[in-house]
Motif scaffolding. Sequence first.
Motif, short mmCIF file in Angstrom:
data_model
loop_
_atom_site.label_atom_id
_atom_site.label_comp_id
_atom_site.label_asym_id
_atom_site.label_seq_id
_atom_site.Cartn_x
_atom_site.Cartn_y
_atom_site.Cartn_z
N TYR A 213 7.16 -5.34 2.99
CA TYR A 213 7.92 -4.24 3.62
C TYR A 213 9.10 -3.85 2.74
N GLN A 214 9.79 -4.85 2.17
CA GLN A 214 10.93 -4.55 1.31
C GLN A 214 10.50 -3.87 0.01
N LEU A 215 9.31 -4.24 -0.49
CA LEU A 215 8.80 -3.55 -1.67
C LEU A 215 8.55 -2.07 -1.39
N TYR A 216 8.09 -1.77 -0.18
CA TYR A 216 7.81 -0.38 0.18
C TYR A 216 9.08 0.42 0.46
N THR A 217 10.22 -0.26 0.59
CA THR A 217 11.48 0.45 0.86
C THR A 217 12.47 0.32 -0.30
N THR A 218 11.97 -0.09 -1.49
CA THR A 218 12.81 -0.27 -2.67
C THR A 218 12.24 0.53 -3.83
N PRO A 219 13.07 1.23 -4.61
CA PRO A 219 12.56 1.89 -5.82
C PRO A 219 12.00 0.85 -6.78
N LEU A 220 10.78 1.08 -7.27
CA LEU A 220 10.07 0.07 -8.04
C LEU A 220 9.70 0.56 -9.43
N SER A 221 9.45 -0.39 -10.32
CA SER A 221 8.89 -0.05 -11.63
C SER A 221 7.42 0.31 -11.44
N LYS A 222 6.83 0.95 -12.45
CA LYS A 222 5.48 1.49 -12.31
C LYS A 222 4.43 0.45 -11.95
N PRO A 223 4.37 -0.71 -12.62
CA PRO A 223 3.35 -1.69 -12.23
C PRO A 223 3.49 -2.17 -10.79
N LEU A 224 4.74 -2.35 -10.35
CA LEU A 224 4.95 -2.81 -8.98
C LEU A 224 4.48 -1.79 -7.94
N LEU A 225 4.58 -0.52 -8.27
CA LEU A 225 4.06 0.50 -7.36
C LEU A 225 2.56 0.30 -7.11
N SER A 226 1.85 -0.12 -8.13
CA SER A 226 0.41 -0.32 -8.00
C SER A 226 0.07 -1.59 -7.23
N PHE A 227 0.94 -2.60 -7.29
CA PHE A 227 0.60 -3.92 -6.74
C PHE A 227 1.40 -4.29 -5.50
N ARG A 228 2.24 -3.41 -4.99
CA ARG A 228 3.18 -3.83 -3.95
C ARG A 228 2.51 -4.27 -2.66
N GLY A 229 1.32 -3.76 -2.35
CA GLY A 229 0.63 -4.18 -1.12
C GLY A 229 -0.42 -5.25 -1.33
N LEU A 230 -0.61 -5.69 -2.58
CA LEU A 230 -1.71 -6.60 -2.90
C LEU A 230 -1.54 -7.97 -2.25
N ALA A 231 -0.35 -8.54 -2.33
CA ALA A 231 -0.14 -9.88 -1.77
C ALA A 231 -0.39 -9.90 -0.26
N ALA A 232 0.09 -8.88 0.44
CA ALA A 232 -0.12 -8.83 1.89
C ALA A 232 -1.60 -8.72 2.24
N GLY A 233 -2.33 -7.88 1.49
CA GLY A 233 -3.75 -7.73 1.75
C GLY A 233 -4.52 -9.02 1.52
N VAL A 234 -4.25 -9.69 0.41
CA VAL A 234 -4.95 -10.94 0.09
C VAL A 234 -4.54 -12.05 1.07
N ALA A 235 -3.26 -12.09 1.46
CA ALA A 235 -2.81 -13.09 2.43
C ALA A 235 -3.50 -12.90 3.77
N GLY A 236 -3.65 -11.65 4.19
CA GLY A 236 -4.36 -11.38 5.45
C GLY A 236 -5.80 -11.84 5.39
N ILE A 237 -6.48 -11.55 4.28
CA ILE A 237 -7.86 -12.01 4.09
C ILE A 237 -7.91 -13.53 4.08
N GLN A 238 -6.94 -14.16 3.44
CA GLN A 238 -6.90 -15.61 3.35
C GLN A 238 -6.79 -16.26 4.73
N VAL A 239 -5.92 -15.72 5.57
CA VAL A 239 -5.77 -16.26 6.93
C VAL A 239 -7.06 -16.06 7.72
N LEU A 240 -7.66 -14.89 7.60
CA LEU A 240 -8.92 -14.62 8.31
C LEU A 240 -10.01 -15.58 7.85
#
Length: 197
Positions: free
Chosen positions: A119-146
């Motif tokens: 959530y903080q990544l989505y509300t913070t100005p980011l460098s270009k690579p981070l823009l591409s990966f900012r939701g990746l950890a949450a998506g993989v963590a959700g899959i991992q829990v499932l």
Amino acid sequence: TCALPILHFIFALFLLSYTWWFTLELQWGESVYLLNSRLRNQVLILLVLIFFQLAFGALMAGHKAATVASTWPTINGMWWPIDGPVQQISDWLNNPLLVHFVHRSLAYLLLTGILVFTYQLYTTPLSKPLLSFRGLAAGVAGIQVLLGILSLFASRGIIPGKWGWFEWLAQIHQLTGMALLLILVMLLYLIRPSSAR
């Protein structure tokens, strides 16, 4: 005791993480950093949590602890399944029900931390690579829990000596955990302290 195999596993995780860090340096160099000490500290906390989580995941596999509580969201009908105080380190390593409880609790804590961080990544100005990966950890963590929950349910159907649904789900669950570790290492690489040059 499981202490030596777990220590070996943790060293392997550090080696994997270092190798990945070196790969990131070859790929990106230093021009991609975001300077933000607060976000950096949060990634460091998440990395500590995931190292403990992966270690307890290894203990889960070693003790075949999925089968001691194949229910969800409760653990055999209880939210707190531990009777009496836990006084010795060996209890944390050798009691399958306690290992199961810690692994499951860390999963909830890690997922919550990753969601807050994302959530903080989505509300913070980011460098270009981070823009591409900012939701990746949450998506993989959700899959991992499932995958962890599905593995619990599938553990009811384990047949000794036969590869079935539980084994497939457990292996994918472990690989996804490694992927999540590498994603967090990548985020640590991309986010540097504000005082960095």
